[in-house]
Design a protein around this motif. Structure first.
Motif, short mmCIF file in Angstrom:
data_model
loop_
_atom_site.label_atom_id
_atom_site.label_comp_id
_atom_site.label_asym_id
_atom_site.label_seq_id
_atom_site.Cartn_x
_atom_site.Cartn_y
_atom_site.Cartn_z
N THR A 374 6.29 0.94 2.72
CA THR A 374 5.30 1.75 3.42
C THR A 374 4.61 0.94 4.52
O THR A 374 4.74 -0.29 4.57
CB THR A 374 4.22 2.27 2.45
N GLY A 375 3.86 1.63 5.36
CA GLY A 375 3.21 0.98 6.50
C GLY A 375 1.75 0.65 6.30
O GLY A 375 1.08 0.20 7.25
N GLU A 376 1.20 0.84 5.10
CA GLU A 376 -0.21 0.55 4.88
C GLU A 376 -0.54 -0.91 5.20
O GLU A 376 0.24 -1.80 4.88
CB GLU A 376 -0.62 0.85 3.42
N GLY A 377 -1.71 -1.12 5.79
CA GLY A 377 -2.18 -2.46 6.09
C GLY A 377 -2.06 -2.86 7.54
O GLY A 377 -2.76 -3.77 8.01
N SER A 378 -1.20 -2.19 8.28
CA SER A 378 -1.02 -2.53 9.69
C SER A 378 -2.28 -2.30 10.51
O SER A 378 -2.70 -3.14 11.30
CB SER A 378 0.13 -1.71 10.27
N ASP A 379 -2.90 -1.14 10.32
CA ASP A 379 -4.12 -0.82 11.07
C ASP A 379 -5.24 -1.81 10.74
O ASP A 379 -6.07 -2.14 11.59
CB ASP A 379 -4.59 0.60 10.75
N GLU A 380 -5.28 -2.27 9.49
CA GLU A 380 -6.31 -3.21 9.06
C GLU A 380 -6.14 -4.58 9.71
O GLU A 380 -7.11 -5.22 10.11
CB GLU A 380 -6.28 -3.36 7.53
N LEU A 381 -4.90 -5.04 9.81
CA LEU A 381 -4.63 -6.38 10.35
C LEU A 381 -4.58 -6.41 11.86
O LEU A 381 -4.98 -7.41 12.48
CB LEU A 381 -3.31 -6.91 9.79
N PHE A 382 -4.10 -5.33 12.48
CA PHE A 382 -3.88 -5.34 13.93
C PHE A 382 -4.81 -4.40 14.69
O PHE A 382 -4.57 -4.09 15.85
CB PHE A 382 -2.41 -5.02 14.22
N ALA A 383 -5.88 -3.95 14.02
CA ALA A 383 -6.94 -3.16 14.67
C ALA A 383 -6.41 -1.85 15.23
O ALA A 383 -6.56 -1.55 16.42
CB ALA A 383 -7.64 -3.99 15.75
N GLY A 384 -5.81 -1.04 14.36
CA GLY A 384 -5.20 0.20 14.82
C GLY A 384 -6.10 1.42 14.82
O GLY A 384 -5.83 2.39 15.52
N TYR A 385 -7.16 1.41 14.02
CA TYR A 385 -7.99 2.61 13.92
C TYR A 385 -8.86 2.80 15.16
O TYR A 385 -9.33 1.81 15.76
CB TYR A 385 -8.88 2.54 12.67
N PRO A 386 -9.10 4.05 15.55
CA PRO A 386 -9.94 4.29 16.74
C PRO A 386 -11.32 3.68 16.61
O PRO A 386 -11.92 3.27 17.61
CB PRO A 386 -9.98 5.82 16.84
N ALA A 387 -11.85 3.61 15.38
CA ALA A 387 -13.17 3.01 15.19
C ALA A 387 -13.19 1.55 15.63
O ALA A 387 -14.21 1.06 16.13
CB ALA A 387 -13.57 3.12 13.71
N PHE A 388 -12.09 0.83 15.45
CA PHE A 388 -12.03 -0.57 15.87
C PHE A 388 -12.10 -0.68 17.39
O PHE A 388 -12.73 -1.59 17.93
CB PHE A 388 -10.76 -1.24 15.35
N ARG A 389 -11.41 0.23 18.07
CA ARG A 389 -11.48 0.20 19.53
C ARG A 389 -12.89 0.46 20.02
O ARG A 389 -13.37 -0.18 20.96
CB ARG A 389 -10.51 1.24 20.11
N LYS A 390 -13.57 1.39 19.38
CA LYS A 390 -14.94 1.68 19.79
C LYS A 390 -15.83 0.45 19.63
O LYS A 390 -16.61 0.11 20.51
CB LYS A 390 -15.50 2.86 18.98
N ASP A 391 -15.70 -0.24 18.50
CA ASP A 391 -16.50 -1.44 18.28
C ASP A 391 -16.13 -2.55 19.27
O ASP A 391 -16.98 -3.31 19.71
CB ASP A 391 -16.34 -1.94 16.85
N MET A 392 -14.85 -2.63 19.59
CA MET A 392 -14.41 -3.62 20.58
C MET A 392 -15.04 -3.33 21.93
O MET A 392 -15.56 -4.23 22.60
CB MET A 392 -12.89 -3.60 20.68
N PHE A 393 -15.05 -2.05 22.33
CA PHE A 393 -15.63 -1.68 23.61
C PHE A 393 -17.15 -1.91 23.63
O PHE A 393 -17.72 -2.31 24.64
CB PHE A 393 -15.34 -0.22 23.95
N LEU A 394 -17.81 -1.64 22.49
CA LEU A 394 -19.27 -1.74 22.42
C LEU A 394 -19.76 -3.18 22.28
O LEU A 394 -20.74 -3.57 22.92
CB LEU A 394 -19.79 -0.92 21.23
N TYR A 395 -19.09 -3.96 21.42
CA TYR A 395 -19.63 -5.27 21.05
C TYR A 395 -18.71 -6.45 21.37
O TYR A 395 -19.18 -7.59 21.45
CB TYR A 395 -19.91 -5.31 19.53
N GLY A 396 -17.43 -6.19 21.51
CA GLY A 396 -16.48 -7.30 21.62
C GLY A 396 -16.12 -7.72 23.02
O GLY A 396 -15.43 -8.72 23.21
#
Length: 670
Positions: A374-396
């Protein structure tokens, strides 16, 4: 993969009832239908039992657990897989160890006396939960894998400790109390849980990357918790020492290929789950390139085009020569299996994707397969969720021009409009306690913590009173290791928080092990190989998210394997259509609510305020209510139905009696 259970008493002369151990194995028959075993030596005050699913070493008798050392000092039960076990076994044999099976499980029985628990666990690679008891030291260890892929629960009773792979296993023991407490109820309603907790009073989880040491001294059990591994992002300044981009791309490719290759090892056929996302497509592509025969790929298809990913999955299957099996699902029929799903997840679910996954694992077994990648874990390690992009744009990205920041956020919001209220918050929510610990409240948990007011209103008055001064953010933040957050990059912090909360509590539970093992089907997630994880955390944030592109370095590493359509598109969250999007599905939800959440049953359970529930249901008929509000309300209604089903199955019903009946039905007897 299997199901494990056990009991250790304060008094070693207090016998462990043999049939109770057998019943604890029987209630989790779905985890291990191939055979069972138990061991409770006289005068030890310890008993272990096991339900086995044969994957490695198919010999029915030779692979039976519990494993017991030849001198009777050590005994163990194991659920999961140890990869690269042949190499370790060969090394141990050269040192004089004598193995009685070809199973990976026996490794621990041979390694622990030689290395001790710390060095043994350090060498284990894979997904696992096991218990080993040292009779001479009167010490038991409960050990869980690094990410919590495999479940492991424990509780204290009047006479000792009871543990098992599922809550129902603990509840099969007549001394274990079954009560949904106020804080547990609240967290079921808001989706995000306090790490290590459950919905039930006094029932704990062994945290991922931890072991519990239970040692008997002077007729008492001393219980200690020890962390042996954590996801360890580097200090933010370390990301300034950027290597050549191609080096990271090649490194990801090599690490993931090794993880996939190891997980193809089995004495039964291995298939793959296939959605239209980069994660499962990458796993299928690598599997197909390693194997000589075609891979069988299993795909869920929804009848709502907005949520269906079948076309891309089919394109990927054709590219790799995979034999694709598609399970088409009609939205309204998902609720036909909602009750059964809750029996297995043992926690509430916000979306019927968990039901769809359960039906897919059933399809896999019908095709004669016991194992899939299965593909579980990819979004966690490589920042795949849209919420991660939002935090990157806001704070990173501190030096990002305001106009570009606004453009990136607008693009993100537009491409994820369907998931606002679930994967992205409807409105900003801040927890003071999490802000203090992390520096900000990560977007990934804002949707769920933003349900606070709704959840409290839905709770019965007594339960509301019990949590009047309860701060959920503080309870969650207290479980974060400050040393793993201090000085880290904002994107690393956001990923850490998700891994500690939603990965273990949602993705790997009702989206993974519990709905797969409901049909005796083992899922192996190569992305959660800890060697790959240790490599991924050192990839600079700007290569995980590059401009608007999420999982950039992974996409580049897998570019040659992926359909062009998939390579170019942004992350599309995989979830089932919410109930409000389909009149038939909404009606199916309401039928279940009428059965399990009618006024009479609501009052009998004493968990939910019926008037508040009715008001929420009525609001769905209001056309002026925005879509994102309805997405959030759908989640809450699913949670209400879930807690009612939890009460029905695990509080109202006599689980010890049910376990005994299952053992009798199977012919399993002490």
């Amino acid at each position: 993969m299997c199901g494990i259970a056990g009991v250790i008493h304060n008094d070693k002369n207090r016998a462990i009832d043999s049939q109770t151990l057998v019943n604890m194995a029987a209630i989790q028959y779905h985890r291990g239908p191939d055979n069972f075993g138990y061991h409770n030596p006289q005068g030890a005050g310890v008993g272990l039992s096991h339900a086995r699913l044969t994957i490695i070493d198919l010999d029915e008798e030779r692979g039976r657990q519990p494993h017991v050392s030849s001198d009777g000092r050590y005994m163990m039960v194991h659920n999961g897989e140890f990869y690269d076990f042949q190499r370790i076994r060969a090394s141990m044999t050269a040192q004089g160890a004598r193995f009685g099976t070809k199973s990976d499980s026996e490794l621990v029985l041979q390694m622990y006396p030689h290395y001790g628990i710390e060095k043994t666990v350090e060498q284990l690679r894979g997904e696992f939960a096991f218990s080993i008891y040292d009779r001479e030291e009167e010490t038991m260890y409960l050990v869980r894998d690094r990410f919590g892929i495999k479940p492991l629960y424990w509780t204290e009773t009047e006479h000792g400790v009871v543990f098992g792979s599922e809550l129902k296993v603990l509840f099969a023991h007549p001394e274990v109390k079954r009560e949904i407490d106020s804080e547990g109820l609240y967290h079921q309603l808001i989706q995000v849980m306090v790490p290590g907790s459950t919905a039930f009073k006094g029932i704990n989880q062994v945290p991922p990357g931890h072991w519990i040491k239970i040692q008997r001294k002077d007729g008492k059990l001393n219980i200690e918790q020890h962390k042996y591994w954590d996801i360890n992002f580097p200090q933010a300044e370390a990301h300034l020492n950027v290597k050549d981009e191609e080096e990271y791309i090649e490194g990801v490719r090599e690490q993931l290929l090794e993880a996939v290759h190891l997980r193809l090892n089995a004495d039964v056929p291995v298939g793959a789950y296939l959605s239209g996302g980069i994660d499962s497509c990458s796993i299928l592509g690598l599997s197909a390139s390693v194997r000589q025969d075609p891979v069988k790929a299993f795909t869920i298809g929804f009848d709502d085009a907005d949520y269906d990913e079948t076309p891309i999955a089919t394109e990927m299957a054709e590219m790799t020569g995979a034999e694709q099996i598609i399970l088409p699902l009609s939205a309204e029929h998902l609720y036909d299996h909602f009750e059964r799903t809750i029996w297995h997840t043992e926690r509430t679910i916000y979306n019927t994707l968990g039901v769809a996954k359960l039906l897919m694992s059933q399809k896999v077994r019908e095709q004669g397969y016991k194992v899939v990648l299965t593909g579980e874990g990819s979004d966690e390690l490589f920042a795949g969720y849209p919420a991660f992009r939002k935090d990157m744009f806001l704070y990173g990205l501190s030096d990002l021009p305001d106009n570009l920041r606004t453009d990136l956020q607008s693009t993100l919001a537009e491409s994820n409009e369907l998931f606002k209220g679930a994967m992205l918050p409807r409105e900003e929510f801040n927890s003071e306690a999490i802000n203090q610990k992390v520096g900000f409240t990560p977007t990934c948990i804002q949707s769920w913590m933003g349900c606070d007011g709704f959840a409290r209103d839905l709770m019965s008055k007594d339960h509301q009173a019990n949590i009047k001064s309860y701060d959920a953010g503080r309870a969650i933040a207290e479980q974060f290791d400050e040393s793993q957050l201090e000085g880290r990059h904002p994107l690393d912090k956001a990923q850490y928080v998700w891994i500690k909360t939603m990965l273990e509590g949602q993705i790997l539970t009702w989206g993974g092990d519990r709905v797969d093992m409901a049909n005796s089907m083992e899922a192996r997630p190569p992305f959660l190989d800890h060697y790959l994880a240790d490599y991924a955390v050192n990839i600079p944030p700007q290569m995980r998210i590059k401009g608007p592109v999420e999982k950039y370095v992974l996409k580049e590493a897998m570019k040659g394997l992926l359909p062009e359509t998939l390579y170019k598109r942004q992350k599309f969250a995989f979830m089932a259509p919410p109930a409000h999007t389909d009149e038939k599905k909404w009606n199916a939800l309401m039928e279940l609510m009428e059965e399990f959440a009618n006024e009479k049953r609501i009052k009998e359970a004493g968990l939910i305020d019926y008037d508040a529930l009715k008001q929420m249901i009525d609001s769905h008929a209001d056309p002026s209510v925005p879509r994102d509000h309805k997405v959030q309300m759908d989640a809450l209604l699913n949670h209400v139905l879930g807690v009612q089903l939890l009460h029905y199955h695990f509080v109202e019903q006599d689980i010890p009696k049910k376990a005994a009946a299952k053992a009798h039905e199977l012919g399993w007897a002490a």
